[in-house]
Enzyme design. Structure first.
Site, PDB file in Angstrom:
ATOM      1  N   CYS A  72       0.778  10.668   9.479  1.00 38.50           N
ATOM      2  CA  CYS A  72       1.924  10.158  10.619  1.00 38.50           C
ATOM      3  C   CYS A  72       3.071  10.332   9.892  1.00 38.50           C
ATOM      4  O   CYS A  72       3.429   9.878   8.739  1.00 38.50           O
ATOM      5  CB  CYS A  72       1.213   8.972  10.988  1.00 38.50           C
ATOM      6  SG  CYS A  72       2.378   8.060  12.025  1.00 38.50           S
ATOM      7  N   ARG A 103       3.420  -7.431  12.786  1.00 40.24           N
ATOM      8  CA  ARG A 103       2.141  -6.964  13.483  1.00 40.24           C
ATOM      9  C   ARG A 103       1.380  -8.049  13.661  1.00 40.24           C
ATOM     10  O   ARG A 103       1.633  -9.445  12.929  1.00 40.24           O
ATOM     11  CB  ARG A 103       1.447  -6.059  12.330  1.00 40.24           C
ATOM     12  CG  ARG A 103       2.134  -4.748  12.247  1.00 40.24           C
ATOM     13  CD  ARG A 103       1.401  -3.735  11.195  1.00 40.24           C
ATOM     14  NE  ARG A 103       2.067  -2.431  11.349  1.00 40.24           N
ATOM     15  CZ  ARG A 103       1.711  -1.284  10.627  1.00 40.24           C
ATOM     16  NH1 ARG A 103       0.163  -1.404  10.221  1.00 40.24           N
ATOM     17  NH2 ARG A 103       2.141  -0.183  10.307  1.00 40.24           N
ATOM     18  N   THR A 114       5.489   8.242  10.446  1.00 40.64           N
ATOM     19  CA  THR A 114       6.108   6.926   9.951  1.00 40.64           C
ATOM     20  C   THR A 114       5.681   6.563   8.486  1.00 40.64           C
ATOM     21  O   THR A 114       6.324   5.802   8.000  1.00 40.64           O
ATOM     22  CB  THR A 114       5.430   5.955  10.880  1.00 40.64           C
ATOM     23  OG1 THR A 114       4.013   5.783  10.664  1.00 40.64           O
ATOM     24  CG2 THR A 114       5.422   6.068  12.267  1.00 40.64           C
ATOM     25  N   GLU A 162      -2.103  -3.328  12.669  1.00 38.00           N
ATOM     26  CA  GLU A 162      -1.522  -2.689  13.826  1.00 38.00           C
ATOM     27  C   GLU A 162      -2.206  -2.760  14.932  1.00 38.00           C
ATOM     28  O   GLU A 162      -3.554  -2.758  15.168  1.00 38.00           O
ATOM     29  CB  GLU A 162      -1.394  -1.129  13.447  1.00 38.00           C
ATOM     30  CG  GLU A 162      -0.303  -0.369  13.877  1.00 38.00           C
ATOM     31  CD  GLU A 162      -0.316   1.002  13.541  1.00 38.00           C
ATOM     32  OE1 GLU A 162      -1.379   1.534  12.903  1.00 38.00           O
ATOM     33  OE2 GLU A 162       0.531   1.580  13.608  1.00 38.00           O
ATOM     34  N   GLU A 192      -6.975   7.403   7.796  1.00 37.82           N
ATOM     35  CA  GLU A 192      -5.952   7.977   8.139  1.00 37.82           C
ATOM     36  C   GLU A 192      -5.203   9.267   7.354  1.00 37.82           C
ATOM     37  O   GLU A 192      -5.055  10.243   7.741  1.00 37.82           O
ATOM     38  CB  GLU A 192      -4.790   7.089   8.733  1.00 37.82           C
ATOM     39  CG  GLU A 192      -3.762   7.748   9.204  1.00 37.82           C
ATOM     40  CD  GLU A 192      -2.491   6.766   9.803  1.00 37.82           C
ATOM     41  OE1 GLU A 192      -2.991   5.684  10.464  1.00 37.82           O
ATOM     42  OE2 GLU A 192      -1.426   7.147   9.606  1.00 37.82           O
ATOM     43  N   ARG A 223       0.706  -1.048   0.127  1.00 34.20           N
ATOM     44  CA  ARG A 223       0.141  -0.001  -0.123  1.00 34.20           C
ATOM     45  C   ARG A 223       1.108   1.240  -0.156  1.00 34.20           C
ATOM     46  O   ARG A 223       1.802   1.075   0.186  1.00 34.20           O
ATOM     47  CB  ARG A 223      -1.091   0.060   1.273  1.00 34.20           C
ATOM     48  CG  ARG A 223      -0.415   0.019   2.659  1.00 34.20           C
ATOM     49  CD  ARG A 223       0.096   1.259   3.087  1.00 34.20           C
ATOM     50  NE  ARG A 223       0.382   1.442   4.442  1.00 34.20           N
ATOM     51  CZ  ARG A 223       1.001   2.287   5.266  1.00 34.20           C
ATOM     52  NH1 ARG A 223       1.710   3.257   4.497  1.00 34.20           N
ATOM     53  NH2 ARG A 223       1.184   2.088   6.413  1.00 34.20           N
ATOM     54  N   ARG A 249      -5.387   5.920   0.515  1.00 37.11           N
ATOM     55  CA  ARG A 249      -4.503   4.757   0.425  1.00 37.11           C
ATOM     56  C   ARG A 249      -4.871   3.812  -0.659  1.00 37.11           C
ATOM     57  O   ARG A 249      -5.961   3.582  -0.774  1.00 37.11           O
ATOM     58  CB  ARG A 249      -4.733   3.982   1.942  1.00 37.11           C
ATOM     59  CG  ARG A 249      -4.350   4.741   3.253  1.00 37.11           C
ATOM     60  CD  ARG A 249      -2.810   4.689   3.352  1.00 37.11           C
ATOM     61  NE  ARG A 249      -2.246   5.140   4.502  1.00 37.11           N
ATOM     62  CZ  ARG A 249      -2.047   4.462   5.717  1.00 37.11           C
ATOM     63  NH1 ARG A 249      -2.391   3.615   5.589  1.00 37.11           N
ATOM     64  NH2 ARG A 249      -1.667   5.329   6.817  1.00 37.11           N
ATOM     65  N   ARG A 260       4.010   0.400   2.468  1.00 37.44           N
ATOM     66  CA  ARG A 260       4.276  -0.674   3.395  1.00 37.44           C
ATOM     67  C   ARG A 260       3.886  -1.851   2.323  1.00 37.44           C
ATOM     68  O   ARG A 260       2.811  -2.003   2.211  1.00 37.44           O
ATOM     69  CB  ARG A 260       3.158  -0.448   4.560  1.00 37.44           C
ATOM     70  CG  ARG A 260       3.397  -1.693   5.568  1.00 37.44           C
ATOM     71  CD  ARG A 260       2.652  -1.215   7.026  1.00 37.44           C
ATOM     72  NE  ARG A 260       1.217  -1.807   6.987  1.00 37.44           N
ATOM     73  CZ  ARG A 260       1.218  -2.973   7.409  1.00 37.44           C
ATOM     74  NH1 ARG A 260       2.163  -3.966   7.771  1.00 37.44           N
ATOM     75  NH2 ARG A 260      -0.029  -3.494   7.373  1.00 37.44           N
TER      76      ARG A 260
END
Ligand code: ATP
Ligand code: ARG
Length: 355
Positions: A270, A308, A272, A313, A224, A125, A228, A279
């Site tokens: 975020c 994970r 990260t 997560e 988020e 993703r 995505r 990811r």
């Protein structure tokens, strides 16, 4: 200036965090000195230090604990974001520059588990923010609706394997929603880390999911991040999964302008996820290696991988299925981020076979 009530709330939260046993990067890098230097600052959207750190102040079990309410926060509150970025992304320093986008040669990847012994499924993703809009905490209800309209209209133009349908969360039955979550296609609802970051306002307005018929290409809208983009399928054929994602992103970015920063790469809510935002993960069973969870974590981190649970997560493994992915996303190219997962998983499988 930041108002007195906000400063008071920040001071109280900071004192509690300091007294806690939180292992978050927020606790590690929010020193008294940094706190005092940043507590009176604001972005032009009016975002304060509290807006950045409130999720970590409310959730001591955060791994990271900080979000950027708007893109400017990464510069205004750089004294806090920079060391956290450096720690998470393997030494990406404050004067480092993220490399230009490079998907590399897709054909050089292969199937990580052709015999189907270990890998249940593979997913890659990336996240994208739409130019002209701030992140979740600063979006108005009207903006959410406008963004959803733009996204669904744009995606309706996709063709071939990517052709599909946009399903708004508003009006989706609870059964359909839960089935999509259980099958790993849809984001969960009520994420307490996002809620505390003020990222779930007007929910479910403006949130939704697009997918093709086979559910191998999916787009999340306004969870988020604004977007995505996801490619996934059963088995270990990373080449096919990655190739589909690259084709989709190349197509969609011609139709929607995305926020990009010279130093930070693609911008996300975020820290990260900055940089490549990629990811790449497998759902994998490694019963011998995972017999000792600490050992699995230790070996995975040697290859810069993150472990994970089965539902993503902050969840636990079910039936011995772990989600293992590249951890860092910044300071390397898209191809290298995916290759890091590819090489690392190949090593983990080798180790599992040797046990
Ligand atoms: N390789 C995979 N195969 C099947 N499902 C996967 C795989 N990797 C992740 N998922 C599923 O994707 C969903 C989202 O997971 P998760 O929230 O951890 O990651 P994410 O979407 O990459 O975003 P973030 O890192 O922001 O949380 C979950 O249902 C998770 O089980
Ligand atoms: N989905 C994410 N952005 N994950 C990374 C961090 C999530 C959460 N804020 C934490 O610190 O644990």
């Amino acid at each position: 200036m930041v108002d007195a009530a906000t400063i008071e709330k920040m001071e109280a939260g900071f004192a509690k965090l300091q007294a806690s046993d939180s292992k978050s990067l927020l606790k590690k890098y929010l020193t008294k000195e940094v706190f005092d230097a940043l507590k009176n600052k604001k972005t032009s959207f009016g975002s304060t230090l509290l807006d950045c750190i409130q999720s970590g102040l409310e959730n001591f079990d955060s791994g990271v604990g900080i979000y950027a309410p708007d893109a400017e926060a990464y510069t205004v509150f750089a004294d806090l974001f920079d060391p956290i970025i450096e720690d998470y992304h393997n030494g990406f320093k404050k004067d480092d520059k993220h490399p230009p986008k490079n998907w590399g040669d897709v054909e050089t990847l292969g199937n990580l588990d052709a015999a189907g012994e270990f890998i249940v499924s593979t997913r890659v993703r990336c996240g994208r923010s739409m130019e002209g809009y701030p992140f979740n905490p600063c979006l108005t209800e009207a903006q959410y609706k406008e963004m959803e309209d733009k996204v669904s209209a744009t995606l309706s133009g996709l063709e071939g394997e990517l052709k599909g349908t946009f399903y708004p969360l508003t009006g989706m039955s609870k059964e359909v929603q839960q089935k999509l979550i259980d099958d790993h296609f849809l984001f969960k609802e009520g994420d307490r880390f996002l809620q505390a970051a003020n990222a779930c306002r007007f929910w479910p307005t403006g949130r939704g999911i697009y997918h093709n018929e086979n559910k191998t290409f999916l787009v999340w809208c306004n969870e988020e991040d604004h977007l995505r983009l996801i490619s996934m399928q059963m088995g270990g054929d990373l080449k096919q999964v990655y190739k589909r994602l690259v084709t989709a992103v190349n197509d969609i970015e011609k139709r929607i302008p995305f926020s990009h920063n010279d130093r930070l790469g693609f911008l996300t809510f975020c820290p990260t996820n900055l940089g490549t935002t990629v990811r790449a993960s497998v759902h994998i069973k490694l019963p011998k290696l995972a017999a000792d969870k600490a050992k699995l974590e230790e070996v995975a981190s040697k290859y810069h991988l993150q472990v994970r649970g089965t539902r993503g997560e902050h969840t636990e493994a079910e039936g011995g299925v772990y989600d293992i992915s590249n951890k860092r996303r910044m300071g390397l190219t898209e191809y290298d981020a995916v290759k890091e997962m590819y090489d690392g998983i190949a090593e983990l499988i080798k180790i599992e076979k040797s046990l």
